[in-house]
Design a protein around this motif. Structure first.
Motif, PDB file in Angstrom:
ATOM      1  N   GLY A 133       0.766  -1.229   0.000  1.00 36.17           N
ATOM      2  CA  GLY A 133       0.000   0.000   0.000  1.00 36.17           C
ATOM      3  C   GLY A 133       0.797   1.279   0.000  1.00 36.17           C
ATOM      4  O   GLY A 133       0.271   2.336   0.331  1.00 36.17           O
ATOM      5  N   VAL A 134       2.059   1.224  -0.408  1.00 38.39           N
ATOM      6  CA  VAL A 134       2.914   2.417  -0.417  1.00 38.39           C
ATOM      7  C   VAL A 134       3.380   2.672  -1.842  1.00 38.39           C
ATOM      8  O   VAL A 134       3.878   1.762  -2.518  1.00 38.39           O
ATOM      9  N   GLY A 135       3.231   3.926  -2.313  1.00 41.49           N
ATOM     10  CA  GLY A 135       3.632   4.235  -3.672  1.00 41.49           C
ATOM     11  C   GLY A 135       4.040   5.674  -3.886  1.00 41.49           C
ATOM     12  O   GLY A 135       3.985   6.165  -5.009  1.00 41.49           O
ATOM     13  N   THR A 136       4.455   6.371  -2.819  1.00 37.28           N
ATOM     14  CA  THR A 136       4.963   7.728  -2.997  1.00 37.28           C
ATOM     15  C   THR A 136       6.486   7.661  -3.141  1.00 37.28           C
ATOM     16  O   THR A 136       7.139   6.750  -2.647  1.00 37.28           O
ATOM     17  N   TYR A 137       7.044   8.645  -3.810  1.00 34.53           N
ATOM     18  CA  TYR A 137       8.469   8.628  -4.140  1.00 34.53           C
ATOM     19  C   TYR A 137       9.335   8.507  -2.892  1.00 34.53           C
ATOM     20  O   TYR A 137      10.209   7.644  -2.797  1.00 34.53           O
ATOM     21  N   ARG A 138       9.127   9.406  -1.947  1.00 36.32           N
ATOM     22  CA  ARG A 138       9.993   9.451  -0.768  1.00 36.32           C
ATOM     23  C   ARG A 138       9.870   8.175   0.058  1.00 36.32           C
ATOM     24  O   ARG A 138      10.878   7.609   0.499  1.00 36.32           O
ATOM     25  N   GLU A 139       8.643   7.714   0.267  1.00 41.16           N
ATOM     26  CA  GLU A 139       8.458   6.508   1.083  1.00 41.16           C
ATOM     27  C   GLU A 139       9.036   5.285   0.399  1.00 41.16           C
ATOM     28  O   GLU A 139       9.597   4.400   1.059  1.00 41.16           O
ATOM     29  N   MET A 140       8.935   5.207  -0.934  1.00 45.76           N
ATOM     30  CA  MET A 140       9.551   4.080  -1.629  1.00 45.76           C
ATOM     31  C   MET A 140      11.074   4.153  -1.533  1.00 45.76           C
ATOM     32  O   MET A 140      11.726   3.144  -1.255  1.00 45.76           O
ATOM     33  N   ALA A 141      11.642   5.336  -1.771  1.00 44.62           N
ATOM     34  CA  ALA A 141      13.106   5.467  -1.708  1.00 44.62           C
ATOM     35  C   ALA A 141      13.626   5.109  -0.323  1.00 44.62           C
ATOM     36  O   ALA A 141      14.620   4.370  -0.183  1.00 44.62           O
ATOM     37  N   GLN A 142      12.977   5.619   0.713  1.00 41.83           N
ATOM     38  CA  GLN A 142      13.431   5.334   2.074  1.00 41.83           C
ATOM     39  C   GLN A 142      13.247   3.860   2.430  1.00 41.83           C
ATOM     40  O   GLN A 142      14.083   3.277   3.127  1.00 41.83           O
ATOM     41  N   SER A 143      12.181   3.253   1.935  1.00 45.46           N
ATOM     42  CA  SER A 143      11.945   1.836   2.224  1.00 45.46           C
ATOM     43  C   SER A 143      12.914   0.949   1.455  1.00 45.46           C
ATOM     44  O   SER A 143      13.363  -0.079   1.963  1.00 45.46           O
ATOM     45  N   ILE A 144      13.243   1.338   0.230  1.00 47.32           N
ATOM     46  CA  ILE A 144      14.262   0.606  -0.525  1.00 47.32           C
ATOM     47  C   ILE A 144      15.593   0.668   0.212  1.00 47.32           C
ATOM     48  O   ILE A 144      16.325  -0.320   0.301  1.00 47.32           O
ATOM     49  N   ALA A 145      15.916   1.838   0.777  1.00 49.80           N
ATOM     50  CA  ALA A 145      17.157   1.981   1.550  1.00 49.80           C
ATOM     51  C   ALA A 145      17.170   1.061   2.755  1.00 49.80           C
ATOM     52  O   ALA A 145      18.237   0.650   3.224  1.00 49.80           O
ATOM     53  N   ALA A 146      15.986   0.712   3.259  1.00 47.15           N
ATOM     54  CA  ALA A 146      15.881  -0.198   4.405  1.00 47.15           C
ATOM     55  C   ALA A 146      15.860  -1.662   3.984  1.00 47.15           C
ATOM     56  O   ALA A 146      15.919  -2.542   4.843  1.00 47.15           O
ATOM     57  N   GLY A 147      15.762  -1.928   2.668  1.00 44.75           N
ATOM     58  CA  GLY A 147      15.822  -3.302   2.195  1.00 44.75           C
ATOM     59  C   GLY A 147      14.555  -3.851   1.603  1.00 44.75           C
ATOM     60  O   GLY A 147      14.430  -5.065   1.398  1.00 44.75           O
ATOM     61  N   VAL A 148      13.568  -3.007   1.260  1.00 45.48           N
ATOM     62  CA  VAL A 148      12.312  -3.462   0.666  1.00 45.48           C
ATOM     63  C   VAL A 148      12.475  -3.598  -0.842  1.00 45.48           C
ATOM     64  O   VAL A 148      13.226  -2.842  -1.477  1.00 45.48           O
ATOM     65  N   ASP A 149      11.748  -4.564  -1.430  1.00 46.07           N
ATOM     66  CA  ASP A 149      11.886  -4.880  -2.848  1.00 46.07           C
ATOM     67  C   ASP A 149      10.662  -4.535  -3.699  1.00 46.07           C
ATOM     68  O   ASP A 149      10.808  -4.207  -4.874  1.00 46.07           O
ATOM     69  N   LEU A 150       9.466  -4.661  -3.131  1.00 44.59           N
ATOM     70  CA  LEU A 150       8.235  -4.531  -3.918  1.00 44.59           C
ATOM     71  C   LEU A 150       7.269  -3.562  -3.258  1.00 44.59           C
ATOM     72  O   LEU A 150       7.197  -3.483  -2.022  1.00 44.59           O
ATOM     73  N   PHE A 151       6.498  -2.851  -4.095  1.00 43.87           N
ATOM     74  CA  PHE A 151       5.524  -1.866  -3.614  1.00 43.87           C
ATOM     75  C   PHE A 151       4.270  -1.937  -4.472  1.00 43.87           C
ATOM     76  O   PHE A 151       4.333  -2.276  -5.655  1.00 43.87           O
ATOM     77  N   ASP A 152       3.150  -1.560  -3.877  1.00 39.55           N
ATOM     78  CA  ASP A 152       1.931  -1.372  -4.658  1.00 39.55           C
ATOM     79  C   ASP A 152       1.157  -0.202  -4.084  1.00 39.55           C
ATOM     80  O   ASP A 152       1.282   0.122  -2.899  1.00 39.55           O
ATOM     81  N   CYS A 153       0.344   0.429  -4.923  1.00 39.33           N
ATOM     82  CA  CYS A 153      -0.504   1.524  -4.459  1.00 39.33           C
ATOM     83  C   CYS A 153      -1.481   1.883  -5.573  1.00 39.33           C
ATOM     84  O   CYS A 153      -1.175   1.707  -6.756  1.00 39.33           O
ATOM     85  N   VAL A 154      -2.652   2.397  -5.191  1.00 38.25           N
ATOM     86  CA  VAL A 154      -3.645   2.837  -6.175  1.00 38.25           C
ATOM     87  C   VAL A 154      -3.394   4.272  -6.635  1.00 38.25           C
ATOM     88  O   VAL A 154      -4.141   4.800  -7.464  1.00 38.25           O
ATOM     89  N   ILE A 155      -2.361   4.920  -6.113  1.00 37.86           N
ATOM     90  CA  ILE A 155      -2.102   6.334  -6.389  1.00 37.86           C
ATOM     91  C   ILE A 155      -2.132   6.687  -7.886  1.00 37.86           C
ATOM     92  O   ILE A 155      -2.804   7.654  -8.272  1.00 37.86           O
ATOM     93  N   PRO A 156      -1.428   5.971  -8.765  1.00 40.59           N
ATOM     94  CA  PRO A 156      -1.345   6.467 -10.146  1.00 40.59           C
ATOM     95  C   PRO A 156      -2.679   6.538 -10.868  1.00 40.59           C
ATOM     96  O   PRO A 156      -2.953   7.520 -11.565  1.00 40.59           O
ATOM     97  N   THR A 157      -3.527   5.525 -10.711  1.00 37.87           N
ATOM     98  CA  THR A 157      -4.819   5.556 -11.405  1.00 37.87           C
ATOM     99  C   THR A 157      -5.836   6.417 -10.672  1.00 37.87           C
ATOM    100  O   THR A 157      -6.688   7.047 -11.301  1.00 37.87           O
TER     101      THR A 157
END
Length: 382
Positions: free
Chosen positions: A249-273
């Motif tokens: 449920g996360v798909g904003t730029y900053r939250e994805m970048a910070q989560s990737i830095a913590a070791g996360v691989d996959l994200f989903d979110c309804v934000i774009p549509t």
């Protein structure tokens, strides 16, 4: 299971826990880190499968609860499974219905047996248990299926979160027992609210079950971004390094970048549509309202660096016109661009990790979120 699914880490950031990998599934590879578009009812809203493929999408989501209500998992199984039913031939993931435990809190009752919902369609009562969720997902046939969990709200008392997290673990054990298809990878979901110690305990317990992958759930339910970052940073070190990690449920730029830095691989979110249906475009980290008068005579592309169909063929003025005319094409074109934008963002991060330039190229997104009260509405930082 080992033959159908694997996760291979190709590179690691030398300054963070970020990693670039490949998650192999029966319907092809997913190159991580990766944003995954949401297709709740076996379609990504307003976008055809061919258009979706053009965005760079690899794995797409669908929702167990909603497909159970309409058209029903038996009908989809008759059609050959959700891939064939919707015409998408790449990897797919189905949520378990656990998020609806949170989002439909006004029309559901939770017991140890499962969750009973009042159908928003006809008022009938629907019982969703761990076993039933897995049965439905086995019929749907996605590559990755999610364990049925209880997604608690924010804020919630610690005792309530403890009870919820323990129930989620018991339900996971029942999901494992009910799962029948070796060509589907069952992911467990870490809960624990905003309490780092509860998250770590839950993640450690789930890791011992040796599942094909793990998700971090119960975020983006109302808590501020700094708490999401804290939750992810506390949880990921407790999850196996050789398995994919999915932040739900996360798909904003900053939250994805910070989560990737913590070791996360996959994200989903309804934000774009969802933003597209409201006339908004994501452009290099900004959110633009294309209905604004300043775009009426702007004959430049949304983003001249973007390879998407929309940016290659149409202007901001044309999109502004379509929105004011309430033409459905506007929502398709904006969805194509927005999905492409978020996938490109994770692709660029992947390339930066492979070259070990992640912390320099994405330094701005790795900083804590700025206050948005002074940002104009059409340029709200995502």
């Amino acid at each position: 299971m080992a033959q159908a699914f694997s996760f291979d880490c190709k590179a690691r950031c030398s300054h963070t826990q970020a990693r670039a990998g490949v998650f192999q599934t029966p319907h092809g590879p997913v190159h991580t880190p990766r944003f995954m578009p949401v297709g709740t009812l076996a379609n990504v809203k307003t976008v055809t499968p061919d258009q979706l493929q053009g965005t760079g999408a690899e794995m797409v989501l669908a929702n167990t609860y909603h497909l159970h209500l309409q058209p029903g998992e038996d009908l989809i199984a008759e059609a050959g499974g959700v891939h064939r039913f919707m015409g998408w031939h790449g990897p797919m993931l189905t949520d378990s219905g656990g998020f609806q435990v949170f989002s439909l809190s006004q029309i559901r009752t939770i017991t140890e047996a499962g969750v009973t919902f009042k159908s928003p369609r006809d008022g009938s009562m629907i019982h969703l248990s761990p076993e039933k969720s897995i049965e439905i997902q086995n019929h749907l046939g996605a590559d990755v299926i999610m364990a049925f969990d209880e997604c608690p709200p924010y804020p919630a008392e610690r005792d309530a979160i403890i009870a919820s997290t323990e129930r989620t673990y018991r339900w996971l054990k029942r999901c494992i027992e009910a799962h029948q298809r070796p060509d589907q990878a069952l992911f467990g979901i870490v809960q624990g609210g905003v309490y780092p110690d509860l998250r770590q305990e839950a993640a450690t317990a789930l890791a011992e079950l040796d599942l094909p992958g793990y998700a971090i759930g119960g975020v983006s339910v109302g808590e501020p971004p700094e708490l999401i970052a804290r939750i992810v940073a506390a949880t990921t070190p407790c999850l196996p390094e050789h398995k994919p990690r999915y932040l739900m449920g996360v798909g904003t730029y900053r939250e994805m970048a910070q989560s990737i830095a913590a070791g996360v691989d996959l994200f989903d979110c309804v934000i774009p549509t969802r933003l597209a249906r409201h006339g908004s475009a994501l452009v290099q980290g900004d959110r633009w309202n294309l209905k604004n008068a300043r775009f009426r005579r702007d004959h430049t592309p949304l983003d001249d660096t973007c390879p998407c169909y929309t940016c290659q063929h149409f202007s901001r003025a044309y999109l502004c016109h379509l929105l004011h005319a309430k033409e459905i094409l506007a929502y398709t074109l904006l969805s194509i661009h927005n999905i492409t934008e978020l996938i490109r963002f994770t692709q660029r991060i992947r390339e930066a990790i492979l070259a070990d330039r992640f912390t320099t190229e994405f330094a701005e997104w790795l900083k804590p979120a700025p206050l948005t009260s002074e940002v104009p509405p059409e340029h709200v930082t995502m």
